[in-house]
Design a protein around this motif. Structure first.
Motif, PDB file in Angstrom:
ATOM      1  N   TYR A 104       7.367 -17.279 -33.796  1.00 23.38           N
ATOM      2  CA  TYR A 104       6.856 -18.539 -34.682  1.00 23.38           C
ATOM      3  C   TYR A 104       6.167 -19.250 -34.285  1.00 23.38           C
ATOM      4  O   TYR A 104       6.019 -20.570 -34.493  1.00 23.38           O
ATOM      5  CB  TYR A 104       8.512 -18.710 -35.366  1.00 23.38           C
ATOM      6  N   GLY A 105       5.532 -18.900 -32.766  1.00 24.50           N
ATOM      7  CA  GLY A 105       4.920 -19.820 -32.369  1.00 24.50           C
ATOM      8  C   GLY A 105       5.797 -20.828 -32.101  1.00 24.50           C
ATOM      9  O   GLY A 105       5.292 -22.340 -31.862  1.00 24.50           O
ATOM     10  N   ILE A 106       7.534 -21.397 -32.106  1.00 26.53           N
ATOM     11  CA  ILE A 106       8.100 -22.245 -31.372  1.00 26.53           C
ATOM     12  C   ILE A 106       8.041 -22.733 -29.996  1.00 26.53           C
ATOM     13  O   ILE A 106       7.334 -24.018 -30.136  1.00 26.53           O
ATOM     14  CB  ILE A 106       9.476 -21.947 -31.677  1.00 26.53           C
ATOM     15  N   GLY A 107       7.986 -22.430 -29.207  1.00 25.24           N
ATOM     16  CA  GLY A 107       7.476 -23.107 -27.388  1.00 25.24           C
ATOM     17  C   GLY A 107       5.198 -23.501 -27.974  1.00 25.24           C
ATOM     18  O   GLY A 107       5.684 -24.772 -27.326  1.00 25.24           O
ATOM     19  N   ILE A 108       4.709 -23.108 -28.575  1.00 21.96           N
ATOM     20  CA  ILE A 108       3.494 -23.472 -28.894  1.00 21.96           C
ATOM     21  C   ILE A 108       3.855 -25.173 -29.587  1.00 21.96           C
ATOM     22  O   ILE A 108       3.477 -25.836 -29.215  1.00 21.96           O
ATOM     23  CB  ILE A 108       2.557 -22.638 -29.807  1.00 21.96           C
ATOM     24  N   ILE A 109       4.300 -24.701 -30.217  1.00 25.96           N
ATOM     25  CA  ILE A 109       4.752 -26.281 -30.996  1.00 25.96           C
ATOM     26  C   ILE A 109       5.592 -27.489 -30.432  1.00 25.96           C
ATOM     27  O   ILE A 109       5.696 -28.178 -30.410  1.00 25.96           O
ATOM     28  CB  ILE A 109       5.502 -25.824 -32.577  1.00 25.96           C
ATOM     29  N   ALA A 110       7.045 -26.669 -29.255  1.00 27.09           N
ATOM     30  CA  ALA A 110       7.590 -27.296 -28.921  1.00 27.09           C
ATOM     31  C   ALA A 110       6.635 -28.516 -27.589  1.00 27.09           C
ATOM     32  O   ALA A 110       6.741 -29.000 -27.935  1.00 27.09           O
ATOM     33  CB  ALA A 110       8.696 -26.576 -28.541  1.00 27.09           C
ATOM     34  N   ALA A 111       5.523 -27.031 -27.407  1.00 26.73           N
ATOM     35  CA  ALA A 111       4.606 -27.962 -26.319  1.00 26.73           C
ATOM     36  C   ALA A 111       3.940 -29.211 -27.633  1.00 26.73           C
ATOM     37  O   ALA A 111       3.124 -30.038 -26.149  1.00 26.73           O
ATOM     38  CB  ALA A 111       3.840 -26.729 -25.552  1.00 26.73           C
ATOM     39  N   HIS A 112       3.494 -28.696 -28.434  1.00 25.85           N
ATOM     40  CA  HIS A 112       2.323 -29.752 -28.746  1.00 25.85           C
ATOM     41  C   HIS A 112       3.077 -31.164 -29.185  1.00 25.85           C
ATOM     42  O   HIS A 112       2.736 -32.215 -29.193  1.00 25.85           O
ATOM     43  CB  HIS A 112       1.577 -28.875 -29.882  1.00 25.85           C
ATOM     44  N   THR A 113       4.322 -31.256 -29.765  1.00 29.23           N
ATOM     45  CA  THR A 113       4.756 -31.945 -30.550  1.00 29.23           C
ATOM     46  C   THR A 113       5.181 -33.206 -29.344  1.00 29.23           C
ATOM     47  O   THR A 113       5.372 -34.474 -29.569  1.00 29.23           O
ATOM     48  CB  THR A 113       6.458 -31.368 -31.398  1.00 29.23           C
ATOM     49  N   LEU A 118       6.162 -32.506 -37.745  1.00 32.28           N
ATOM     50  CA  LEU A 118       7.216 -32.350 -36.299  1.00 32.28           C
ATOM     51  C   LEU A 118       7.122 -34.305 -36.132  1.00 32.28           C
ATOM     52  O   LEU A 118       7.758 -34.704 -35.237  1.00 32.28           O
ATOM     53  CB  LEU A 118       7.349 -31.534 -35.538  1.00 32.28           C
ATOM     54  N   THR A 119       5.859 -33.946 -35.623  1.00 31.06           N
ATOM     55  CA  THR A 119       5.247 -35.015 -34.764  1.00 31.06           C
ATOM     56  C   THR A 119       5.706 -36.323 -35.724  1.00 31.06           C
ATOM     57  O   THR A 119       6.176 -37.251 -35.382  1.00 31.06           O
ATOM     58  CB  THR A 119       4.537 -35.244 -34.276  1.00 31.06           C
ATOM     59  N   ILE A 120       5.072 -36.499 -37.088  1.00 26.21           N
ATOM     60  CA  ILE A 120       5.295 -37.805 -38.091  1.00 26.21           C
ATOM     61  C   ILE A 120       6.928 -37.979 -38.108  1.00 26.21           C
ATOM     62  O   ILE A 120       6.957 -38.948 -38.076  1.00 26.21           O
ATOM     63  CB  ILE A 120       4.377 -37.423 -39.395  1.00 26.21           C
ATOM     64  N   ALA A 121       7.327 -37.065 -38.317  1.00 28.65           N
ATOM     65  CA  ALA A 121       8.925 -37.046 -38.626  1.00 28.65           C
ATOM     66  C   ALA A 121       9.802 -38.377 -37.890  1.00 28.65           C
ATOM     67  O   ALA A 121       9.905 -39.139 -37.632  1.00 28.65           O
ATOM     68  CB  ALA A 121       9.365 -35.572 -38.945  1.00 28.65           C
ATOM     69  N   GLY A 122       9.496 -37.210 -36.169  1.00 30.68           N
ATOM     70  CA  GLY A 122       9.812 -37.703 -35.593  1.00 30.68           C
ATOM     71  C   GLY A 122       8.956 -39.138 -34.561  1.00 30.68           C
ATOM     72  O   GLY A 122      10.432 -40.513 -34.586  1.00 30.68           O
ATOM     73  N   ALA A 123       7.823 -39.441 -34.388  1.00 35.00           N
ATOM     74  CA  ALA A 123       7.696 -40.661 -34.407  1.00 35.00           C
ATOM     75  C   ALA A 123       8.062 -41.550 -35.835  1.00 35.00           C
ATOM     76  O   ALA A 123       8.368 -43.238 -35.207  1.00 35.00           O
ATOM     77  CB  ALA A 123       6.122 -40.459 -34.884  1.00 35.00           C
TER      78      ALA A 123
END
Lengths: 293, 404
Positions: free
Chosen positions: A156-165, A82-87
């Motif tokens: 699905y760890g959405i919260g964790i992924i959102a925080a890291h992203t 997600l980070t790569i795509a967004g960045a």
């Protein structure tokens, strides 16, 4: 022998530097790993009863541990994707605005947030009794806040992924923008254009490959950093499965002291997997920034 | 090559240094008079590690205990944050490293931590009978004398006494369930409003249910594997039956009671729990809980236990630690701590043993409003079980409930 030594170090300064590095960075780590190994084999530790392989046997048959490893890899890969795509999108389409004015300043703001604060923010905003749930409830879109989708402590760890992203996205956007300028990607894209490449082709064939190739070591290391994160999965993750750091700390602080060796084994297995992964990834690369490599 | 030789040499030296053991450096205070201990303690600086998750408790320590021990005994008390597991980790690492001088001088412990610290022989003692204020404590009271069925044997000073309560919001729950059957009924008809924290409080609740299933007294004494198997199976069947109706369909659980309190005040949960029967009062006074929050106990009772302070074996300021411990069990410190507007922690002092002036003060103490009177809870007080029950409940809650 002398020839070997001369080959190993160019000069005394380099030899001293390497020695200091080994002493201060590698040695403590190595000692830690050896201590963990001894502990896991029952050779040391206050409650150990002597050499035993039972903890290793237990660990290998512990489904929770393997599940946790898989979950950790999943979270890290999802975050980095997600980070790569967004960045990349931000770098390609919003590069100019992000280098000036309010937007330029605002992209630095998330970088100032410590992980634990981000975790709490996500919790307060996205939980079923959080800010978003209340707004949507007030708007009448849901009849109770419990109908708000589970975004924290979720499967699905959405919260964790959102925080890291949230934390990684500005960092990599700024990094990509810098690389873009350093590598004269603009010029290269123009050359492509002159040769008849469409805008999409320029992005696909020139901009994205150069950025990703240059950022590869940093992206890999950041992935490992995400895998090792603790506060975010602790606060917005769920009780099962847990990311590896949370699992290790839980095992380390278990009520039953004779389970402590299992914590060390979990950590050792994780380190081993990371080292194997890094070896495979960087086997044919070095950390030089030469793009010809 | 030489380089690698030196590297291996340094490595080996450090490894052996880290594994070497050291002789015991106890300073025996048992032969000193209290005046000599006071003298020894004067001017010392003391590190106390305790749970600091409650602003009232922190305020009591920082605004009352710390200045008082400085004023009365010239002791600098530094309070640092750390729960039982942290305390065990710190002391265990120190002992494993052969460190002769502990970072910690006084620790707040209870049952499971006491068990762990005794297991690794990390506590100093016996010393409790040397404290002059210990004469106000009734050590024949089983809720004081035994910590998780283990005799305290002078290795820890009783500090406070509490009983587990269930807290509900009376605005949302008109008649709270007071037994297992009623709880099952309630949970099934009000899905998503009840859960259990995966921490000490949650396990204490499960322990109360376990005792209720086995019958009072069946599980007392040493750990009984057969009895545990028999009754825990019933317990897990019961929980698994209602789990789908828990908060988040029972797929996850709050990691601790603080998170559960948060869910309670946010309105996600109708119930929370507390190991301190006065917590509902001080949380309402703080403005954190709604005015409609109330505490109660199940008909078959809930766990009542004491919490204690202990001195690590390798503390270098044992005299000061003893003086502070003695202050903590003084009538004035205990009275202050017991007030619902200060902390609301039940006193360990026997009302019959304290001087008459203090008997009157304790009798006239401001009452709590939102929890049943402490004396009425007495009839519903269950004694803690042996520590192994807690170990197994923690383990099995994960395998039988969370991961299923």
């Amino acid at each position: 022998m002398r020839i070997f030594e001369q080959k190993l170090f160019k000069n005394k300064v380099e030899a001293t530097g390497l020695l200091l590095f080994l002493l201060l960075a590698v040695l403590p780590l190595l000692l830690g790993i050896i201590y963990a190994l001894l502990y896991s084999l029952g050779i040391t530790g206050l409650v150990s009863d002597g050499f035993t392989l039972k903890y290793w046997q237990q660990a290998f048959t512990d489904i929770e541990l393997w599940y946790s490893m898989g979950y950790t890899f999943y979270i890290a890969l999802a975050t980095i994707t997600l980070t790569i795509a967004g960045a990349l999108l931000l770098t390609i389409y919003l590069k100019e605005p992000l280098q000036q004015g309010f937007a330029g300043f605002s992209i630095y703001v998330p970088l100032a947030f410590p992980a634990i604060v981000v975790a709490f923010l996500i919790f307060q905003l996205a939980s079923q009794s959080g800010f978003f749930a209340r707004i949507i409830y007030q708007l009448g879109w849901i009849s109770s806040t419990a109908q708000f989708p589970e975004l924290v402590n979720d499967t699905y760890g959405i919260g964790i992924i959102a925080a890291h992203t949230f934390m990684a996205l500005p960092f990599f956007t700024l990094y990509f923008i810098n690389l873009y300028d350093q590598e004269n990607i603009n010029q290269l894209a123009k050359v492509g254009q002159t040769l008849g490449a469409s805008s999409a082709q320029q992005h696909r064939r020139i901009v994205v490959p150069i950025l990703l190739r240059r950022a590869f070591p940093t992206l890999t290391l950041y992935t490992i950093f995400v895998m090792g994160s603790y506060e975010i999965p602790l606060i917005v993750g769920r009780q099962s499965p847990q990311m590896i750091s949370v699992l290790v700390i839980r095992k380390l602080r278990k009520f039953n002291l004779s389970d402590i060796p299992e914590a060390y084994i979990s950590a050792l297995l994780f380190i081993t997997l990371i080292i194997i992964g890094l070896t495979l990834i960087f086997k044919n690369r070095n950390f030089s920034y030469d793009l010809d490599q | 090559m030489k380089f690698f030789f030196y590297y291996v040499l340094i490595f080996s030296v450090l490894l052996f240094a880290s594994c070497s053991s050291s002789p015991d450096n106890q300073t025996d205070l048992q032969n000193l008079s209290w005046d000599q201990i006071l003298q020894k303690a004067e001017g010392q600086s003391l590190n106390m590690m305790m749970w600091q998750g409650d602003p009232n408790i922190n305020k009591y320590m920082q605004q009352y205990v710390v200045p008082q021990v400085k004023k009365q005994f010239d002791i600098d008390l530094n309070v640092s944050n750390g729960q039982g597991s942290t305390i065990v980790s710190v002391l265990m690492s120190e002992l494993e490293a052969g460190q002769q001088q502990s970072e910690l001088d006084l620790v707040w412990i209870n049952g499971e931590t006491f068990y762990q610290l005794r297991e690794i022989d990390a506590l100093y003692g016996p010393f409790v009978s040397q404290l002059p204020n210990s004469k106000f404590i009734d050590f024949s009271n089983p809720f004081i004398k035994y910590d998780f069925q283990q005799s305290i044997n002078g290795y820890e000073v009783p500090w406070g006494k509490v009983q587990f309560t269930i807290i509900y919001d009376s605005a949302r729950v008109s008649s709270p369930p007071t037994n297992r059957q009623a709880l099952r009924q309630y949970v099934k008809t009000h899905p998503g409003t009840f859960t259990i924290a995966n921490d000490f409080s949650g396990m204490t609740f499960l322990k109360s249910l376990l005792i209720g299933m086995a019958g009072k007294g069946t599980l007392s004494g040493e750990f009984n594997e057969q009895a545990y198997q028999k009754y825990s199976e019933r317990l897990w069947n019961y929980i698994n039956d209602i789990k789908p109706y828990f908060w988040k369909n029972g797929e996850t659980f709050p990691s601790n009671v603080t998170a559960m309190h948060q869910l309670f005040v946010n309105g996600e949960l109708n119930f929370t729990m507390s190991n301190n029967d006065t917590e509902v009062d001080n949380k309402i006074l703080e403005g954190f809980f709604p005015q409609t929050a109330r505490a109660y106990v199940f008909q078959k009772g809930t766990i009542r236990n004491s919490h204690y302070v202990g001195i690590p074996k390798n503390s270098t300021h044992k005299a000061a630690a003893m003086v502070v411990s003695n202050f903590l069990i003084s009538p004035e410190a205990q009275y202050r701590k017991a007030r619902p507007d200060i902390w609301g922690d039940g006193t360990v002092l026997s009302k019959l043993k304290v001087p008459p002036k203090w008997q009157q003060k304790f009798a006239a103490m401001p009452q709590r409003y939102y929890a049943p009177p402490r004396d009425s809870l007495q009839d519903h007080a269950l004694r803690e079980l042996a520590p192994e029950y807690m170990i197994r409940l923690y383990e099995d809650f994960r395998t039988e409930i969370i991961q299923k």
